[in-house]
Design a protein around this motif. Structure first.
Motif, short mmCIF file in Angstrom:
data_model
loop_
_atom_site.label_atom_id
_atom_site.label_comp_id
_atom_site.label_asym_id
_atom_site.label_seq_id
_atom_site.Cartn_x
_atom_site.Cartn_y
_atom_site.Cartn_z
N THR A 121 0.83 -1.21 0.00
CA THR A 121 0.00 0.00 0.00
C THR A 121 0.85 1.25 0.00
OG1 THR A 121 -0.10 -0.02 2.41
CG2 THR A 121 -1.89 -1.14 1.22
N ALA A 122 2.16 1.10 0.23
CA ALA A 122 3.07 2.25 0.27
C ALA A 122 3.73 2.42 -1.09
CB ALA A 122 4.13 2.05 1.36
N LEU A 123 3.36 3.46 -1.81
CA LEU A 123 3.89 3.69 -3.15
C LEU A 123 5.25 4.35 -3.04
CD1 LEU A 123 3.06 3.40 -6.16
CD2 LEU A 123 2.26 5.76 -6.04
N ARG A 124 6.32 3.55 -3.20
CA ARG A 124 7.68 4.07 -3.12
C ARG A 124 7.99 4.93 -4.34
NH1 ARG A 124 8.32 -1.44 -2.88
NH2 ARG A 124 9.45 -1.31 -4.86
N PRO A 125 8.99 5.82 -4.24
CA PRO A 125 9.35 6.66 -5.39
C PRO A 125 9.67 5.84 -6.64
CG PRO A 125 10.35 7.56 -3.42
CD PRO A 125 9.73 6.24 -3.01
#
Length: 374
Positions: A225-229
């Protein structure tokens, strides 16, 4: 589509029993790349700006993508055609990850499938009849819970409908929630149920729990759920009716897959684990998720933990789940008996119409059926 209709459809899109397949034949030469290309062409013709299809057959993995000619750029660094590393929102396929986390806890002996749903005291768990809701009820959509909390939609942004919802809202919503049926009696698809399952397993730490217990052991780095760069520059842009729309965000009911991202490459690794759990560190948990735990009355549809099990024309079993958010649609299906799996991901919202399945679902099931039949 008016605001409320879109909200109800998009936030509560159900995996349906007995979804129809598209008519038509596979590409003329019958080869795997040609079959996949045919599915991609059909997805684009149905309105998707871009599509990716991945297949496992006979131990071989194949993935390809396509974008509509002249379509706007799907992300910040590349042109219209996505590939196996392009990031999509996954939607409700994420429920199978939450179910796998449950199965891991059961296999480790830290909980039981028949354990009652237990939350902190201020979260009132509704009841109907003599039996309490169990974790198995939540994981098989047989809890009797409605699809959504009764207070979710009133203040929702139709383009990001879960983003505003807090734990305080959930506590209020549960006090107003009434069960439609007694637990364990009826199949009724429920995002609320899977959201509560996530909270029951790891209160206010659901996303980290899924990473720790499922995606990290299975080596799914882009399923999060965490959209990394580095993911953001590979992410497809979601669409609704031809217009770009934002991603969904959810900090409370994310166990339902409402804000999960993934790629076709990750999903193929996940499906490979489903086809041969012995080669994974989660063998016992995966086997438990695929075992039927509930049969929908009056239907051939059986429910594992998260997964749906439907008969194929060959007599084998198709295990599957679909998903969608406001700008994305996905479907994954596999047959253990034939060692075949298919995943499709498109960057547009779609819905069932006039008794017909969403194109992404119909194309996935059709391709799996053809490959399963050899």
């Amino acid at each position: 589509m008016d605001r409320r209709t879109f909200l109800l459809t998009a936030t509560a899109a159900a995996a349906g029993a007995g979804l129809p397949l598209l008519s038509g034949t596979a590409a003329a030469d019958g080869g795997l790349p040609a079959r996949v290309r045919d599915c991609l062409d059909r997805a684009l013709a149905a309105g998707s700006p871009g599509a990716v299809c991945g297949v496992i057959q006979g131990g071989r993995t194949y993935v390809a993508g396509a974008g509509r000619s002249g379509a706007e750029r799907m992300n910040g660094t590349r042109g219209a055609a996505p590939d196996g590393r392009t990031v999509f929102q996954l939607g409700s396929i994420g429920k199978t990850l939450t179910a796998t986390a449950l199965a891991r806890a059961v296999s480790a002996g830290t909980t039981r499938l028949d354990a009652p749903l237990t939350l902190p005291a201020r979260f009132r768990v509704p009841r109907k009849g003599p039996r309490r809701i169990t974790l198995a009820d939540l994981a098989t959509h047989s809890s009797g819970l409605p699809s959504l909390p009764p207070n979710l939609l009133a203040e929702a942004d139709p383009l990001d409908p879960y983003a505003h919802y807090t734990l305080d809202d959930l506590a209020i919503g549960l006090r107003r929630t009434r069960l439609d049926t007694e637990p364990g009696s009826t199949y009724a698809y429920s995002n609320l149920g899977f959201g509560l399952l996530g909270q029951a397993l790891a209160f206010d730490d659901v996303d980290a729990m899924v990473r720790r217990t499922v995606t990290r052991p299975l080596r799914l780095p882009d399923t999060t759920t965490a959209l990394r760069p580095d993911m953001a520059v590979r992410k497809a842009v979601g669409h609704l009716a031809g217009q770009t729309v934002p991603d969904w965000h959810d900090a409370v009911l994310s166990g339902a897959g409402t804000s999960m991202y993934s790629t076709a490459d990750d999903m193929l690794r996940y499906l490979a684990a489903q086809l041969d759990p012995r080669r994974t560190p989660l063998r016992a948990a995966i086997e438990l998720t695929q075992r039927p735990h509930f049969t929908a009355p009056g239907s051939s549809l059986r429910i594992g933990l998260g997964w749906h099990l439907s008969p194929l024309s060959t007599g084998r079993t198709m295990t599957w789940h679909n998903g969608g958010t406001g700008g994305f649609s996905t479907c994954a299906a596999f047959s253990r008996e034939s060692g075949t799996a298919v995943v499709m991901m498109v960057n547009t919202f779609s819905e069932e119409t006039a008794g017909k399945a969403r194109p992404v679902d119909a194309l996935t099931f059709q391709l799996l059926t053809e490959l399963d039949a050899g």
